[in-house]
Design a protein around this motif. Sequence first.
Motif, PDB file in Angstrom:
ATOM      1  N   SER A  29      -6.409   3.906   1.409  1.00  0.00           N
ATOM      2  CA  SER A  29      -5.956   2.605   0.908  1.00  0.00           C
ATOM      3  C   SER A  29      -6.993   1.903   0.038  1.00  0.00           C
ATOM      4  CB  SER A  29      -5.547   1.706   2.070  1.00  0.00           C
ATOM      5  OG  SER A  29      -6.670   1.386   2.863  1.00  0.00           O
ATOM      6  N   VAL A  32      -6.548   3.703  -3.331  1.00  0.00           N
ATOM      7  CA  VAL A  32      -5.223   3.449  -3.890  1.00  0.00           C
ATOM      8  C   VAL A  32      -5.069   1.975  -4.265  1.00  0.00           C
ATOM      9  CG1 VAL A  32      -2.746   3.530  -3.387  1.00  0.00           C
ATOM     10  CG2 VAL A  32      -4.215   5.381  -2.635  1.00  0.00           C
ATOM     11  N   GLY A  33      -5.735   1.092  -3.545  1.00  0.00           N
ATOM     12  CA  GLY A  33      -5.647  -0.329  -3.826  1.00  0.00           C
ATOM     13  C   GLY A  33      -6.173  -0.722  -5.187  1.00  0.00           C
ATOM     14  N   GLU A  34      -6.993   0.124  -5.801  1.00  0.00           N
ATOM     15  CA  GLU A  34      -7.525  -0.146  -7.134  1.00  0.00           C
ATOM     16  C   GLU A  34      -6.596   0.331  -8.245  1.00  0.00           C
ATOM     17  OE1 GLU A  34     -11.330   1.725  -7.145  1.00  0.00           O
ATOM     18  OE2 GLU A  34     -12.152   0.370  -5.626  1.00  0.00           O
ATOM     19  N   TRP A  35      -5.583   1.075  -7.903  1.00  0.00           N
ATOM     20  CA  TRP A  35      -4.641   1.596  -8.886  1.00  0.00           C
ATOM     21  C   TRP A  35      -3.678   0.505  -9.327  1.00  0.00           C
ATOM     22  CZ3 TRP A  35      -2.894   6.680  -6.026  1.00  0.00           C
ATOM     23  CH2 TRP A  35      -3.991   7.533  -5.910  1.00  0.00           C
ATOM     24  N   VAL A  37      -0.151  -1.403  -9.734  1.00  0.00           N
ATOM     25  CA  VAL A  37       0.838  -1.621  -8.671  1.00  0.00           C
ATOM     26  C   VAL A  37       1.953  -0.578  -8.699  1.00  0.00           C
ATOM     27  CG1 VAL A  37       2.538  -3.255  -7.790  1.00  0.00           C
ATOM     28  CG2 VAL A  37       0.328  -4.077  -8.584  1.00  0.00           C
ATOM     29  N   GLN A  40       0.695   2.623  -7.253  1.00  0.00           N
ATOM     30  CA  GLN A  40       0.609   2.477  -5.799  1.00  0.00           C
ATOM     31  C   GLN A  40       1.989   2.641  -5.170  1.00  0.00           C
ATOM     32  OE1 GLN A  40      -1.416  -0.973  -4.210  1.00  0.00           O
ATOM     33  NE2 GLN A  40      -2.632  -1.149  -6.094  1.00  0.00           N
ATOM     34  N   LEU A  41       2.987   2.035  -5.791  1.00  0.00           N
ATOM     35  CA  LEU A  41       4.355   2.139  -5.279  1.00  0.00           C
ATOM     36  C   LEU A  41       4.789   3.597  -5.209  1.00  0.00           C
ATOM     37  CD1 LEU A  41       7.093   0.822  -4.476  1.00  0.00           C
ATOM     38  CD2 LEU A  41       7.633   0.864  -6.914  1.00  0.00           C
ATOM     39  N   PHE A  43       2.878   6.264  -5.098  1.00  0.00           N
ATOM     40  CA  PHE A  43       2.066   6.954  -4.093  1.00  0.00           C
ATOM     41  C   PHE A  43       2.607   6.707  -2.692  1.00  0.00           C
ATOM     42  CE2 PHE A  43      -1.317   6.717  -0.918  1.00  0.00           C
ATOM     43  CZ  PHE A  43      -1.790   8.018  -0.962  1.00  0.00           C
ATOM     44  N   TYR A  44       2.861   5.434  -2.357  1.00  0.00           N
ATOM     45  CA  TYR A  44       3.299   5.118  -0.999  1.00  0.00           C
ATOM     46  C   TYR A  44       4.728   5.588  -0.726  1.00  0.00           C
ATOM     47  CZ  TYR A  44      -0.983   2.604  -0.076  1.00  0.00           C
ATOM     48  OH  TYR A  44      -2.303   2.291   0.134  1.00  0.00           O
TER      49      TYR A  44
END
Length: 72
Positions: A29, A32-35, A37, A40-41, A43-44
Amino acid sequence: MTPSWRKPVGAFAIIALIVIWCVAVASLSAIVGEWPVLVQLVFYVVAGIVWIFPLKPLLRWMETGRWWLPRD
């Protein structure tokens, strides 16, 4: 009919799989939090679906004792 030991073992394996997958995704996280939005969506969403794929052979093994279907 005698109860099978595969079902409790398989249930434990499913829980272990979910816990390991959650820890693996959560450990990413910070990265991924630096990617962006939307990335990130994606990825998750993918990470939320991919863990399901190992369940089919595991559930088949729990029911039949075989990992794969026999080839005819």
